[in-house]
Design a protein around this motif. Structure first.
Motif, short mmCIF file in Angstrom:
data_model
loop_
_atom_site.label_atom_id
_atom_site.label_comp_id
_atom_site.label_asym_id
_atom_site.label_seq_id
_atom_site.Cartn_x
_atom_site.Cartn_y
_atom_site.Cartn_z
N ASN A 180 0.93 -1.13 0.04
CA ASN A 180 0.08 -0.13 0.08
C ASN A 180 0.78 1.14 0.01
O ASN A 180 1.14 1.97 0.90
CB ASN A 180 -0.95 0.01 1.18
N VAL A 181 1.32 1.61 -1.37
CA VAL A 181 2.23 2.83 -1.41
C VAL A 181 1.53 4.15 -1.12
O VAL A 181 2.25 5.01 -0.31
CB VAL A 181 2.60 2.67 -2.67
N GLU A 182 0.14 4.14 -1.48
CA GLU A 182 -0.37 5.63 -1.06
C GLU A 182 -0.55 5.75 0.31
O GLU A 182 -0.32 6.89 0.99
CB GLU A 182 -1.98 5.45 -1.58
N GLN A 183 -0.74 4.71 1.21
CA GLN A 183 -0.82 4.80 2.64
C GLN A 183 0.78 5.46 3.15
O GLN A 183 0.68 6.17 4.16
CB GLN A 183 -1.40 3.72 3.28
N LEU A 208 2.83 6.93 1.65
CA LEU A 208 3.11 8.11 1.13
C LEU A 208 2.51 9.35 2.14
O LEU A 208 3.07 10.21 2.25
CB LEU A 208 2.61 8.38 -0.42
N ARG A 209 1.32 8.96 2.45
CA ARG A 209 0.63 9.95 3.36
C ARG A 209 1.31 10.09 4.71
O ARG A 209 1.41 11.17 5.18
CB ARG A 209 -0.72 9.39 3.61
N ALA A 210 1.74 8.79 5.01
CA ALA A 210 2.41 8.98 6.26
C ALA A 210 3.72 9.69 6.21
O ALA A 210 4.05 10.26 7.12
CB ALA A 210 2.90 7.55 6.67
N LEU A 211 4.52 9.54 5.12
CA LEU A 211 5.57 10.25 4.94
C LEU A 211 5.43 11.77 4.84
O LEU A 211 6.22 12.64 5.55
CB LEU A 211 6.32 9.68 3.84
N LYS A 212 4.42 12.19 4.14
CA LYS A 212 4.16 13.64 4.05
C LYS A 212 3.50 14.14 5.40
O LYS A 212 4.24 15.44 5.83
CB LYS A 212 2.83 13.66 3.03
N LYS A 213 2.91 13.40 6.32
CA LYS A 213 2.51 13.72 7.63
C LYS A 213 3.85 13.89 8.50
O LYS A 213 4.02 14.88 9.20
CB LYS A 213 1.67 12.91 8.12
N LYS A 214 4.76 13.11 8.32
CA LYS A 214 6.10 13.05 9.22
C LYS A 214 6.83 14.33 8.62
O LYS A 214 7.43 14.92 9.51
CB LYS A 214 6.68 11.93 9.05
N LEU A 215 6.72 14.53 7.12
CA LEU A 215 7.58 15.92 6.84
C LEU A 215 6.88 17.01 7.24
O LEU A 215 7.58 18.17 7.57
CB LEU A 215 7.61 15.67 5.32
N GLN A 216 5.93 16.99 7.15
CA GLN A 216 4.77 18.28 7.90
C GLN A 216 5.13 18.58 9.19
O GLN A 216 5.32 19.64 9.59
CB GLN A 216 3.43 18.16 7.42
N ARG A 217 5.14 17.29 10.07
CA ARG A 217 5.32 17.62 11.51
C ARG A 217 6.85 18.17 11.74
O ARG A 217 6.95 18.94 12.57
CB ARG A 217 5.29 16.15 11.97
N GLU A 218 7.94 17.80 10.67
CA GLU A 218 9.43 18.25 11.10
C GLU A 218 9.52 19.58 10.42
O GLU A 218 10.49 20.04 10.73
CB GLU A 218 9.99 17.15 10.18
N GLY A 219 8.38 20.10 9.70
CA GLY A 219 8.58 21.49 9.08
C GLY A 219 9.35 21.32 7.94
O GLY A 219 9.99 22.59 7.80
N VAL A 220 9.77 20.48 7.18
CA VAL A 220 10.40 20.28 6.06
C VAL A 220 9.70 21.35 4.74
O VAL A 220 10.55 22.25 4.06
CB VAL A 220 10.55 19.02 5.62
N PHE A 221 8.64 21.18 4.62
CA PHE A 221 7.82 22.09 3.82
C PHE A 221 7.93 23.64 3.89
O PHE A 221 8.13 24.22 3.14
CB PHE A 221 6.33 21.65 3.56
N ARG A 222 7.63 23.79 5.30
CA ARG A 222 7.72 25.29 5.53
C ARG A 222 9.21 25.70 5.29
O ARG A 222 9.54 26.91 4.64
CB ARG A 222 7.73 25.55 7.28
N GLU A 223 10.35 24.76 5.68
CA GLU A 223 11.62 25.36 5.42
C GLU A 223 11.58 25.54 3.86
O GLU A 223 12.42 26.37 3.57
CB GLU A 223 12.39 24.32 5.93
N MET A 224 11.26 24.39 3.11
CA MET A 224 11.55 24.77 1.56
C MET A 224 10.97 25.87 1.16
O MET A 224 11.60 26.54 0.03
CB MET A 224 10.96 23.31 1.04
N LYS A 225 9.66 26.28 1.44
CA LYS A 225 9.03 27.41 1.11
C LYS A 225 9.86 28.52 1.35
O LYS A 225 9.94 29.42 0.81
CB LYS A 225 7.52 27.38 1.59
N LEU A 226 10.20 28.71 2.64
CA LEU A 226 11.10 29.69 2.89
C LEU A 226 12.41 30.08 2.30
O LEU A 226 12.75 31.29 2.04
CB LEU A 226 11.43 29.79 4.56
N LYS A 227 12.74 28.98 1.89
CA LYS A 227 14.29 28.93 1.26
C LYS A 227 14.09 29.32 -0.33
O LYS A 227 15.24 29.16 -1.35
CB LYS A 227 15.00 27.86 1.36
N GLN A 228 13.01 29.22 -0.91
CA GLN A 228 12.74 29.42 -2.48
C GLN A 228 13.29 30.83 -2.69
O GLN A 228 13.62 30.80 -3.77
CB GLN A 228 11.09 29.39 -2.84
#
Length: 69
Positions: free
Chosen positions: A9-12, A14-34
């Motif tokens: 179940n790759v979709e599940q 992937l959702r778990a990975l996205k949730k972990k990345l969100q919790r770690e603040g990776v997406f916010r950091e990427m957005k700030l570094k653009q």
């Protein structure tokens, strides 16, 4: 960071990975570094974030002390 795939179940996973990345603040950091952020703007943003965190913590503490009212 590691996410296990169960029952192919790759979709599940992937959702778990996205949730972990969100919790770690990776997406916010990427957005700030653009784009480059001036040091003065960075300092103001970090200061505002610290104030926001402090207020949120105080709100939660007051809520706990007042019994959730």
């Amino acid at each position: 960071m590691q996410v296990s795939v169960r029952d192919n179940n790759v979709e599940q996973a992937l959702r778990a990975l996205k949730k972990k990345l969100q919790r770690e603040g990776v997406f916010r950091e990427m957005k700030l570094k653009q784009h480059f952020e001036k040091p003065s703007v960075k300092k103001a943003r970090e200061s505002a974030e610290a104030v926001r965190r402090a207020r949120k913590l105080a709100r939660k503490k007051a809520l706990r002390e007042n019994g959730g009212v």
